[in-house]
Design a protein around this motif. Structure first.
Motif, mmCIF file in Angstrom:
data_model
loop_
_atom_site.group_PDB
_atom_site.id
_atom_site.type_symbol
_atom_site.label_atom_id
_atom_site.label_comp_id
_atom_site.label_asym_id
_atom_site.label_seq_id
_atom_site.Cartn_x
_atom_site.Cartn_y
_atom_site.Cartn_z
ATOM 1 N N ASP A 33 0.830 -1.215 0.000
ATOM 2 C CA ASP A 33 0.000 0.000 0.000
ATOM 3 C C ASP A 33 0.868 1.272 0.000
ATOM 4 O O ASP A 33 2.072 1.225 0.199
ATOM 5 C CB ASP A 33 -1.044 -0.025 1.119
ATOM 6 C CG ASP A 33 -0.433 0.103 2.504
ATOM 7 O OD1 ASP A 33 0.616 0.762 2.670
ATOM 8 O OD2 ASP A 33 -1.012 -0.475 3.441
ATOM 9 N N ARG A 34 0.193 2.396 -0.249
ATOM 10 C CA ARG A 34 0.905 3.643 -0.529
ATOM 11 C C ARG A 34 1.874 4.024 0.594
ATOM 12 O O ARG A 34 3.025 4.394 0.333
ATOM 13 C CB ARG A 34 -0.110 4.767 -0.777
ATOM 14 C CG ARG A 34 0.474 6.076 -1.256
ATOM 15 C CD ARG A 34 -0.616 7.060 -1.683
ATOM 16 N NE ARG A 34 -1.487 6.509 -2.734
ATOM 17 C CZ ARG A 34 -1.186 6.507 -4.033
ATOM 18 N NH1 ARG A 34 -0.045 7.037 -4.446
ATOM 19 N NH2 ARG A 34 -2.018 5.988 -4.919
ATOM 20 N N ALA A 35 1.407 3.900 1.840
ATOM 21 C CA ALA A 35 2.247 4.304 2.975
ATOM 22 C C ALA A 35 3.500 3.422 3.032
ATOM 23 O O ALA A 35 4.625 3.917 3.221
ATOM 24 C CB ALA A 35 1.451 4.200 4.267
ATOM 25 N N ASP A 36 3.313 2.108 2.846
ATOM 26 C CA ASP A 36 4.463 1.210 2.902
ATOM 27 C C ASP A 36 5.376 1.381 1.687
ATOM 28 O O ASP A 36 6.600 1.251 1.802
ATOM 29 C CB ASP A 36 3.993 -0.244 3.045
ATOM 30 C CG ASP A 36 3.552 -0.567 4.481
ATOM 31 O OD1 ASP A 36 3.859 0.231 5.391
ATOM 32 O OD2 ASP A 36 2.899 -1.610 4.677
ATOM 33 N N MET A 37 4.796 1.693 0.540
ATOM 34 C CA MET A 37 5.648 1.931 -0.648
ATOM 35 C C MET A 37 6.578 3.109 -0.392
ATOM 36 O O MET A 37 7.731 3.111 -0.827
ATOM 37 C CB MET A 37 4.809 2.213 -1.898
ATOM 38 C CG MET A 37 4.209 1.009 -2.597
ATOM 39 S SD MET A 37 5.288 -0.420 -2.874
ATOM 40 C CE MET A 37 6.603 0.236 -3.874
ATOM 41 N N GLN A 38 6.067 4.104 0.324
ATOM 42 C CA GLN A 38 6.895 5.269 0.605
ATOM 43 C C GLN A 38 8.091 4.880 1.480
ATOM 44 O O GLN A 38 9.215 5.294 1.222
ATOM 45 C CB GLN A 38 6.060 6.331 1.318
ATOM 46 C CG GLN A 38 6.109 7.667 0.604
ATOM 47 C CD GLN A 38 4.757 8.365 0.637
ATOM 48 O OE1 GLN A 38 4.044 8.287 1.635
ATOM 49 N NE2 GLN A 38 4.410 9.028 -0.450
ATOM 50 N N ILE A 39 7.815 4.024 2.489
ATOM 51 C CA ILE A 39 8.893 3.542 3.362
ATOM 52 C C ILE A 39 9.911 2.757 2.528
ATOM 53 O O ILE A 39 11.121 2.967 2.625
ATOM 54 C CB ILE A 39 8.316 2.640 4.487
ATOM 55 C CG1 ILE A 39 7.367 3.452 5.376
ATOM 56 C CG2 ILE A 39 9.424 1.993 5.303
ATOM 57 C CD1 ILE A 39 6.595 2.616 6.401
ATOM 58 N N VAL A 40 9.393 1.885 1.679
ATOM 59 C CA VAL A 40 10.273 1.029 0.866
ATOM 60 C C VAL A 40 11.165 1.879 -0.035
ATOM 61 O O VAL A 40 12.388 1.666 -0.108
ATOM 62 C CB VAL A 40 9.423 0.051 0.009
ATOM 63 C CG1 VAL A 40 10.276 -0.628 -1.052
ATOM 64 C CG2 VAL A 40 8.731 -0.979 0.904
ATOM 65 N N THR A 41 10.559 2.844 -0.722
ATOM 66 C CA THR A 41 11.330 3.652 -1.674
ATOM 67 C C THR A 41 12.386 4.479 -0.939
ATOM 68 O O THR A 41 13.531 4.590 -1.409
ATOM 69 C CB THR A 41 10.382 4.558 -2.487
ATOM 70 O OG1 THR A 41 9.361 3.731 -3.048
ATOM 71 C CG2 THR A 41 11.106 5.254 -3.610
ATOM 72 N N THR A 42 12.023 5.008 0.208
ATOM 73 C CA THR A 42 12.985 5.795 0.993
ATOM 74 C C THR A 42 14.169 4.929 1.423
ATOM 75 O O THR A 42 15.334 5.311 1.263
ATOM 76 C CB THR A 42 12.291 6.386 2.248
ATOM 77 O OG1 THR A 42 11.131 7.097 1.818
ATOM 78 C CG2 THR A 42 13.216 7.319 3.007
#
Ligand SMILES: *Cc1c(COP(=O)(O)O)cnc(C)c1O
Length: 360
Positions: free
Chosen positions: A340-349
């Motif tokens: 999901d969007r929130a976790d994708m942000q963590i992953v990309t960072t």
């Protein structure tokens, strides 16, 4: 001493994902191509209600589920079989049509179960070279032998994520002899730009099977429901090899409602595609190569096996689980399911931090 059959003893155990993280750490699993959101609420409600009748066997003919699939996809219910996941159907097809003295053909980076299924039934197995991680129809046709009886193609493919146009599959079919069964596995069909494009008409030709699943776009991996459109004569043989009560009542109820809630599935797919396109852009900005995925995952190239494994370990240490691809002859790659969007942000960072470090 208990002695197994030699072909079973020689078969490696199926390579499952390692989902372990440090105790107490919240895991973000990108390892199994599951949906980034739960199934339709209507599916969950139906599943809960069906559990009340768990003292009874489920419908062995999946009547309501087949009716829902038939309705949505415009297929005759008589052509449909349902499996405990499409994996059950893949193995049953191999049992029915491959075997000793026969060969199975697939593509270089094909879904691992195709080769496993060939082994289970003591069939030979061939793999045709791909063209830059894309299934190559000419290479497949050149690899067909006199004793090839089954061709398995996943479209879009796993683990490459790439897609070939249905026209290419029609050309493959047109050039196969009519004693060769072409199995088109569309486990990720809902995620392609062309997902409305009908291919089910090929089933009427007598030697084509099209498989789909509720595990990906419908978010029902845990329910274990797959289905396929089969020519009647092929259906009759495969049916004999399925467990007679293979799909639980709760799973049939969930899948039926999920199929009838197309708009919910479309939202899942749209969210996934949106996050996928962003992630692929971000990966390329980080200097990482990735295929043009038409699925709910990305195949990320890290240049070497050593670097892929360093990234895998460093991400896992932070609770993020990506899938090593050594078993697919792609040891320099990791496969990452969209979350999901929130976790994708963590992953990309985290991935950006890691790839900037010279040690990684
Ligand atoms: C996930 C997947 C399947 C589906 O397996 P189920 O048994 O339906 O969960 C089938 N084929 C491919 C290529 C897959 O990636």
């Amino acid at each position: 001493m208990i002695v197994p059959n030699a072909h079973v003893a020689e078969t490696p155990a199926y390579a499952l994902a390692d989902l372990s993280v440090t105790d107490g750490m919240r895991a973000i699993s990108m390892a199994q191509n599951e949906s980034l959101r739960p199934p339709s609420p209507a599916a969950l409600a139906a599943s809960r209600a069906a559990v009340e009748h768990d003292h009874l066997y489920p419908d062995p003919d999946w009547v309501e589920l087949r009716a829902a699939i038939a309705d949505v996809h415009g297929i005759a219910p008589g052509n449909l079989l349902c499996g405990a996941g499409s994996m059950e159907l893949i193995v049953a097809v191999a049992h029915a049509f491959a075997g000793p003295g026969r060969r199975v053909l697939s593509s270089q980076y094909a879904y691992a179960l195709f080769q496993s299924a060939a082994r289970f039934v003591q069939s030979g197995y061939d793999a045709a070279k791909e063209d830059d991680f894309v299934v190559d129809v000419d290479a497949l046709l050149a690899a067909v032998r006199a004793d090839t009886r089954v061709v398995f193609i996943a479209n879009p493919a796993n683990p490459t994520g790439t897609h070939i146009p249905n026209e290419a599959l029609r050309r493959l079919h047109a050039n196969l002899a009519d004693d060769v069964l072409l199995v088109i596995d569309e486990a990720y069909g809902e995620f392609t730009d062309a997902h409305q494009e009908p291919l089910f008409d090929l089933v009427d030709r007598g030697n084509v099977v099209v498989l789909r699943t509720f595990s990906k776009a419908y978010g029902l991996a845990g329910a274990r429901v797959g289905w396929g459109a089969f020519p009647i004569a092929v259906r009759d043989e495969v049916r004999k090899l399925l467990n007679p009560n293979n799909v639980s009542a709760a799973s049939q109820a969930a899948a039926t409602k999920a199929m009838l809630d197309q708009s919910y599935m479309r939202v899942t797919v749209d969210q996934t595609i949106d996050l996928r396109d962003t992630f692929i852009g971000d990966l390329r900005t980080l200097g990482l190569q990735t295929t043009d995925s038409q699925t709910n995952f990305a195949l990320i190239q890290f240049g070497s096996e050593a670097r892929a494994l360093r990234v895998e370990a460093a991400m896992r240490a932070q609770g993020i689980i990506m899938r090593p691809m050594g078993g697919y002859d792609l040891p320099w790659c990791l496969r990452a399911t969209l979350v999901d969007r929130a976790d994708m942000q963590i992953v990309t960072t985290r991935l950006a931090e890691l790839t900037r470090r010279s040690s990684c």
